[in-house]
Scaffold this active site. Structure first.
Site, PDB file in Angstrom:
ATOM      1  N   LEU A   1      34.785  44.051  45.182  1.00 38.16           N
ATOM      2  CA  LEU A   1      35.599  43.844  43.978  1.00 38.16           C
ATOM      3  C   LEU A   1      35.555  42.361  43.618  1.00 38.16           C
ATOM      4  O   LEU A   1      35.995  41.525  44.413  1.00 38.16           O
ATOM      5  CB  LEU A   1      37.048  44.276  44.217  1.00 38.16           C
ATOM      6  N   HIS A   2      35.032  42.039  42.435  1.00 35.04           N
ATOM      7  CA  HIS A   2      34.907  40.623  42.097  1.00 35.04           C
ATOM      8  C   HIS A   2      34.909  40.339  40.598  1.00 35.04           C
ATOM      9  O   HIS A   2      34.901  39.173  40.195  1.00 35.04           O
ATOM     10  CB  HIS A   2      33.601  40.071  42.664  1.00 35.04           C
ATOM     11  N   ARG A   3      34.921  41.368  39.760  1.00 35.54           N
ATOM     12  CA  ARG A   3      34.711  41.140  38.331  1.00 35.54           C
ATOM     13  C   ARG A   3      35.892  40.402  37.695  1.00 35.54           C
ATOM     14  O   ARG A   3      37.035  40.485  38.142  1.00 35.54           O
ATOM     15  CB  ARG A   3      34.462  42.456  37.601  1.00 35.54           C
TER      16      ARG A   3
ATOM     17  N   ARG B   1      35.041  34.507  44.374  1.00 36.68           N
ATOM     18  CA  ARG B   1      35.925  34.550  43.200  1.00 36.68           C
ATOM     19  C   ARG B   1      37.215  35.295  43.532  1.00 36.68           C
ATOM     20  O   ARG B   1      38.313  34.887  43.107  1.00 36.68           O
ATOM     21  CB  ARG B   1      35.218  35.223  42.021  1.00 36.68           C
TER      22      ARG B   1
END
Length: 339
Positions: A176-178, A212
């Site tokens: 999960l990084h968006r 991120r």
């Protein structure tokens, strides 16, 4: 990695080419380790701190000094925009691999990149017939369209022996990084709390946390107690990630590429997003969208887990994708004015 099959095919065809790296990713895991695995290195690496404008100038200069006739870009990253703009303003040919993807969400940087590169390209290489049919409907699109398949098919085929089971238990693999996830403190709390509550569904839930995502947690003051029942590990190199994906009981992600990889491996996928540019994965039930609602995420994870590994229809084509791209360019490319 997406260009591995194309580089291999160019070598086998004994064609002159160079590989440019814009240095957008300076982490050794995202550069040296990957290139070492694939057996080639960039001929030119952008030598300064990354910025789009300066990188465009750098590519333009290499086009001039190396007398490059055609630029090939892959995907929807900033690097694809750099290559596309440099090609346009240097009056050379432009080929776009992964053409035609659309999430129909112009708030996404990736979506805007796709639209611009598709509009500029002389050659549009699509992963699926669905994407080719979409491009055919765009008025005044100047590029020639070729449905060649997904270069990841070649990559996974060639490196299948190197993709070994990373652990012996039954696990879910999470990425999960968006931006639409990390830009919202509430979303992060909701999603992490939901995933943590589902830990008993698997022997483990493995989460290599993206920089991120880690930075966002720190900025929002979020404790790792939110993930207390999840196995949080440092980022892994892409080939290790592929190994985790291949042998997972379930993949939970917001990555576009990982949706494709899950499909190719036959691993059920849950995509924590409101939309996807990979509708072919949704159509056959290989993948589901959850949005960010905790209840929906929980229901979809449980239902996808029960579906198990499957062999899905080969929408991404057979091996030989890189060869088909190179064959098309050899047959049709003369110069950017005659394509």
């Amino acid at each position: 990695m997406k260009n591995y099959a194309i580089v291999k095919a160019l070598r086998e065809a004994n064609l002159d080419f160079v590989v440019l790296h814009t240095n957008q990713h300076q982490d050794p895991l995202l550069r040296e380790v990957v290139f070492a695995e694939m057996g080639y290195v960039p001929d030119f690496i952008y030598p300064r701190s990354y910025s789009i404008g300066a990188a465009i100038d750098w590519v333009c200069e290499i086009i001039r000094t190396q007398q490059i006739d055609l630029i090939l870009v892959n995907g929807d990253t900033a690097a694809s925009i750099v290559g596309a703009v440099a090609a346009v303003y240097s009056d050379v040919g432009l080929a776009h691999v992964e053409a035609g993807l659309r999430a129909y969400d112009n708030r996404m940087y990736e979506e805007r990149n796709r639209i611009m590169v598709d509009s500029a390209a002389h050659y549009l290489f699509t992963y699926t017939q669905h994407h080719a049919e979409y491009l055919k409907k765009i008025p005044d699109l100047r590029g020639r369209i070729f449905n060649v398949g997904n270069t990841t098919v070649d990559l996974i085929h060639d490196f299948s022996a190197e993709l070994v089971k990373p652990r012996l238990d039954t696990y879910a693999y999470i990425t999960l990084h968006r931006k639409e996830f990390t830009d919202s403190r509430t979303r992060m709390i909701d999603v992490f709390t939901t995933l943590n509550s589902l830990a008993d569904e698997f022997d483990a839930m493995v989460f290599p946390i993206h920089p991120r995502t880690r930075d966002a947690m720190q900025n929002y003051g979020l404790s790792f107690d939110l993930l207390s029942r999840i196995t949080v590990i440092d980022p892994v190199d892409p080939f290790t990630s592929l190994s985790y994906e291949k042998f997972a009981a379930l993949i939970i992600t917001d990555s576009g590429c990982i949706q494709e990889e899950a499909y190719i491996f036959g691993v059920p996928c849950v995509t924590v997003r409101n939309n996807t540019e990979r509708p072919e994965t949704i159509k056959v039930g290989a993948n589901v969208l959850t949005g960010f609602s905790p209840g929906v995420i929980q229901d979809k994870i449980c239902s996808q887990k029960s579906s198990g590994h499957q062999q899905f229809p080969p929408v991404y084509g057979d091996i030989g994708v890189g060869e088909r791209i190179v064959q098309a360019l050899r047959k049709h490319f003369i110069n950017w004015r005659n394509y």
